[in-house]
Design a protein around this motif. Structure first.
Motif, PDB file in Angstrom:
ATOM      1  N   VAL A 171       0.843  -1.208   0.000  1.00 43.38           N
ATOM      2  CA  VAL A 171       0.000   0.000   0.000  1.00 43.38           C
ATOM      3  C   VAL A 171       0.876   1.255   0.000  1.00 43.38           C
ATOM      4  N   LEU A 177       2.277   1.737  -3.302  1.00 43.61           N
ATOM      5  CA  LEU A 177       1.210   2.170  -4.204  1.00 43.61           C
ATOM      6  C   LEU A 177       0.953   3.668  -4.070  1.00 43.61           C
ATOM      7  N   MET A 216       1.404   6.478  -6.958  1.00 44.01           N
ATOM      8  CA  MET A 216       0.290   7.336  -7.370  1.00 44.01           C
ATOM      9  C   MET A 216       0.678   8.811  -7.293  1.00 44.01           C
ATOM     10  N   ILE A 267      -0.789   0.506 -11.709  1.00 50.62           N
ATOM     11  CA  ILE A 267      -1.171   0.839 -10.336  1.00 50.62           C
ATOM     12  C   ILE A 267      -2.543   0.273 -10.016  1.00 50.62           C
ATOM     13  N   SER A 268      -3.488   0.405 -10.938  1.00 46.50           N
ATOM     14  CA  SER A 268      -4.853  -0.094 -10.715  1.00 46.50           C
ATOM     15  C   SER A 268      -4.869  -1.606 -10.559  1.00 46.50           C
ATOM     16  N   GLY A 327      -3.218  -2.510  -7.327  1.00 47.66           N
ATOM     17  CA  GLY A 327      -4.069  -2.055  -6.229  1.00 47.66           C
ATOM     18  C   GLY A 327      -5.226  -2.996  -5.961  1.00 47.66           C
ATOM     19  N   PHE A 359      -5.637  -4.805  -2.258  1.00 46.87           N
ATOM     20  CA  PHE A 359      -6.787  -4.592  -1.384  1.00 46.87           C
ATOM     21  C   PHE A 359      -7.715  -5.801  -1.336  1.00 46.87           C
ATOM     22  N   SER A 394     -10.598  -0.885   2.359  1.00 47.84           N
ATOM     23  CA  SER A 394     -10.321  -1.930   1.371  1.00 47.84           C
ATOM     24  C   SER A 394     -11.384  -1.940   0.281  1.00 47.84           C
ATOM     25  N   ASN A 414     -11.126   1.243  -2.032  1.00 45.88           N
ATOM     26  CA  ASN A 414      -9.977   1.194  -2.937  1.00 45.88           C
ATOM     27  C   ASN A 414     -10.178   0.170  -4.040  1.00 45.88           C
ATOM     28  N   PHE A 443     -10.204   1.307  -8.017  1.00 44.24           N
ATOM     29  CA  PHE A 443      -9.299   0.710  -8.990  1.00 44.24           C
ATOM     30  C   PHE A 443     -10.077  -0.074 -10.060  1.00 44.24           C
TER      31      PHE A 443
END
Length: 259
Positions: A172, A175, A179, A194-195, A198, A202, A243, A246, A250
């Protein structure tokens, strides 16, 4: 059902009592999280509505045909205030929540959680200006199904996944750094990576937090500290709430259809 560790961790407490208390505790966690999600959704929708006007003379900033940013919208999305809105919830998580858990009453912690949910609604309001309502609802449903499955697995599995925590939290942090860097680079390829990462991080945290909430309750149930258990329920609700949100954001990068 409580696992065999329950009896060993809390000697002198009947398993049936643990099971009943655990169910009530988890219901409180999910109930609080659900209320927080509702507050966030309503706040985001209401603010997005106030941020849009059909009057081109308001700011002259068009967001789509026939719709323009209002004065409020321009202040939120085009001035330095947007950085405050973006990073204030993050600062609260890292610096404010721990202090609230230590010093405030259970009612104060609950109020803090709902205030945080409102602030997140403000920071997420722009999705209603970018994505279609249908794609937002569709992504929310997909996220809810995935979240339910992951949380159920975390609750029922006999596998100890406590070791995931450090690795996932480090992920995290990485990440967040990526970002922030991409705010300046504006790289679509980096945003895609990143997505994808991510979502995986999560998803793992959803299962991890669920098991941790369960284990924390079992370990402290014998002490009868209701104030601590109430605070722990709100803390668990916040973890699962973060969680869920996010994963939703994403996934929206992949599934969302822009206006």
């Amino acid at each position: 059902m409580a696992q065999y560790q329950t009896v060993r961790t809390a000697p002198g407490v009947r398993t049936a009592e643990i099971d009943a208390g655990l169910r009530a505790h988890m219901n409180k966690v999910y109930g609080t999280m659900s209320v927080g999600m509702l507050i966030t959704a309503l706040a985001a929708w209401a603010i997005a509505g106030l941020a849009v006007t059909s009057d081109p003379s308001a700011t002259g900033i068009a967001i789509r045909e026939g719709e323009y940013l209002s004065g409020l919208g321009a202040a939120i999305y085009t001035t330095p205030l947007r950085w405050v809105i973006m990073f204030a919830p993050l600062a609260f998580i890292f610096f404010g929540w721990g202090a609230l858990m230590r010093r405030a009453s259970a009612a104060g912690v609950q109020l803090g959680f709902f205030a945080f949910a409102s602030a997140i609604g403000l920071s997420m309001s722009s999705i209603f200006l970018v994505f279609t309502d249908f794609s937002i609802v569709q992504t929310f449903v997909v996220t809810a199904i995935a979240f339910a499955g992951l949380s159920l697995w975390g609750y029922t599995t006999k596998k100890d996944i406590s070791g995931w925590g450090t690795f996932l939290i480090m992920g995290v942090i990485g990440l967040i750094v990526a970002m922030i860097i991409n705010i300046f680079l504006a790289s679509p390829a980096m945003m895609f990576a990143i997505s994808a990462i991510g979502i995986l991080i999560f998803a793992g945290l959803t299962a991890y937090y669920t098991q941790d909430i369960k284990n924390q309750y079992v370990q402290h149930a014998a002490h009868g500290d209701q104030e601590w258990l109430d605070k722990a329920a709100y803390d668990g609700a916040l973890s699962l709430y973060i969680s869920f949100l996010n994963m939703f954001q994403f996934l929206l990068m992949f599934m969302g259809q822009q206006e």
